[in-house]
Design an enzyme around this catalytic site. Structure first.
Site, PDB file in Angstrom:
ATOM      1  N   ASP A   1      -6.721  74.142  45.911  1.00 35.67           N
ATOM      2  CA  ASP A   1      -7.644  74.852  45.042  1.00 35.67           C
ATOM      3  C   ASP A   1      -9.057  74.605  45.520  1.00 35.67           C
ATOM      4  OD1 ASP A   1      -8.363  76.320  42.652  1.00 35.67           O
ATOM      5  OD2 ASP A   1      -9.100  74.422  41.868  1.00 35.67           O
TER       6      ASP A   1
ATOM      7  N   ASP B   1      -8.865  70.598  38.207  1.00 33.62           N
ATOM      8  CA  ASP B   1      -8.659  71.107  39.569  1.00 33.62           C
ATOM      9  C   ASP B   1      -7.282  70.767  40.131  1.00 33.62           C
ATOM     10  OD1 ASP B   1     -11.212  72.196  39.533  1.00 33.62           O
ATOM     11  OD2 ASP B   1     -12.131  70.380  40.351  1.00 33.62           O
TER      12      ASP B   1
ATOM     13  N   GLU C   1      -5.493  79.646  46.887  1.00 29.64           N
ATOM     14  CA  GLU C   1      -5.829  80.724  45.983  1.00 29.64           C
ATOM     15  C   GLU C   1      -6.604  81.777  46.761  1.00 29.64           C
ATOM     16  OE1 GLU C   1      -7.321  81.164  41.398  1.00 29.64           O
ATOM     17  OE2 GLU C   1      -7.905  79.409  42.535  1.00 29.64           O
TER      18      GLU C   1
END
Ligand SMILES: [Zn+2]
Length: 429
Positions: free
Chosen positions: A195, A359, A279
């Protein structure tokens, strides 16, 4: 799987060679601009698009026979053909983008090249008979034998070499090399979700939080200071010119340092994991939101690009996970989608009883989503045909010296569609 990669080296041409290179840069630029002008003129009077072959005849072969373009004969013909090839690619990208065939950022129509451009470049292909000599020099037709600083060895015979002069007045040779097959690493068990953290460069699903190293932030601060000094210099003054070169040098240093660091990090991640999921942030879109600063600063796009081409090269799986998927507020233990969270919420508890770091939870969700998508795609093994370019060419962005905005010590680069650089893609075939 065959992958084409770029290998860049500093080269140190002597003054005669620098003069010859300047002439080659100039001729390539003139041919490019002549071609562009012809096509624009044809379009203005409603004429047909001038074909690649016709254009080559008009602005190279016939132009050489005229008095005002006779000097085109003094440089390698391949350099001129490659300049036109750049123009043709720029047009194709522009057409594909305006008809929607090409995804992503809109590509602008080709623009004229200028002697004032910060980056000057010419490309030699194999049929120009460039050669790496036993004594370590690079033999370039009509230029001479140029010494190369071999910082690492070329893995195989290069198919082309681009010679670049950057804004900091440094010269580089950028070789395109087709890597040998059979480089796949031995398989490993672990898989990883990554991430893009807001406070960290990257957060991994195994709980690791990666921060940009101190030396990088330090060089970025220095760059910011130089940029401020530049903005105070009077336009057109000699001091401004000096400041521009200083900024360009500092910029190159930040870019080099950041790239080296990202290379080490991405290589480690690829080595230790069989599959990597990130992502898909669509950085272009984010550039207009409040996330822009952290996204651009961290160089996330170039990092994801490195992971992607290294995954192909070393036989790993790389996948971008749909960016509309609520990776932050979904509980990675029970799957419940919770309410939207403010950006300053760093940790939260799900009603199911799990406590989450914002996160790390997101990274775990990316891993799960990537795995699910991979399973769906099974049977039809999907592999990208083109891998986005790792921005490595000469280690410096075209407009480095012009970039004056900066945030938190790291410069925000002014993005510009580089329509005239077809060869900066890593191609997987
Ligand atoms: Zn839960």
């Amino acid at each position: 799987m065959v992958v084409q990669l770029r290998y860049n080296y500093r080269i140190t041409p002597d003054s005669a060679q620098r003069t010859a290179l300047a002439q080659a840069f100039g001729c390539a630029r003139v041919v490019f601009n002549d071609g562009l002008r012809l096509r624009q003129q044809a379009r203005a009077v409603g004429g047909k698009y001038v074909s690649d072959a016709d254009l080559s005849k008009l602005v190279i072969t016939r132009a050489k026979a005229t008095e005002e373009r006779a000097w085109l004969g003094e440089v390698s013909a391949v350099v001129l053909q490659q300049a036109l090839a750049d123009l043709n690619t720029a047009y194709r990208n522009f057409f594909a983008s305006s008809t929607g065939k090409r995804k992503g950022r809109k590509v602008a129509p080709p623009r004229y090249r200028s002697r004032k451009d910060n980056r000057q470049a010419v490309r030699f292909t194999r049929n120009s008979r460039f050669k790496v000599l036993d004594n370590g020099c690079l033999r370039l037709p009509k230029i001479g034998d140029v010494p190369v600083r071999w910082s690492r060895t070329l893995p195989s015979e290069p198919s082309s070499v681009t010679v670049i002069r950057d804004a900091a007045d440094r010269y580089f040779a950028s070789f395109v090399v087709t890597t040998a097959e059979g480089e796949a690493l031995p398989p490993v068990e672990s898989e990883l979700g990554i991430d893009l953290g807001l406070t960290h460069f990257a957060v991994l699903s195994d709980g690791t939080k990666v921060t940009a190293p101190k030396f990088l932030r330090r060089c970025a601060r220095k760059l910011k200071r130089l940029q401020q000094e530049l903005s105070r210099k009077q336009k057109g003054s000699a001091n401004r010119k000096k400041a521009v070169v200083k900024v360009a040098r500092a910029h190159a240093r930040v870019a080099d340092t950041r790239r080296d660091w990202q290379h080490k990090l991405s290589t480690n991640i690829i080595r230790e994991n069989q599959a990597i999921y990130v992502e898909d942030l669509c950085v272009v879109g984010l550039g207009r939101t409040r996330l822009a600063k952290s996204v651009h600063d961290a160089g996330w796009a170039s990092f994801a690009g490195m992971l992607e081409y290294k995954a192909i090269r070393y036989g790993r799986t790389f996948r971008r996970v749909d960016r509309f998927f609520p990776s932050t507020r979904m509980c990675s233990s029970c799957g419940r989608v919770n309410d939207k969270m403010a950006l300053n919420v760093r940790a939260w508890d799900c009603p199911c009883g799990s406590a989450h770091d914002r996160d790390i939870n997101a990274a775990k969700n990316i891993l799960a989503a990537g795995r699910a998508e991979s399973l769906n795609a099974c049977g039809a093994q999907v592999r990208p045909a083109f891998v986005p370019a790792p921005r490595t060419e000469a280690g410096i962005r075209p407009d480095a010296a012009r970039s004056t905005r900066s945030v938190e010590g790291i410069s925000v680069l002014q993005e510009r569609a580089s329509t005239s650089e077809p060869a900066t893609e890593v191609i997987a075939a």
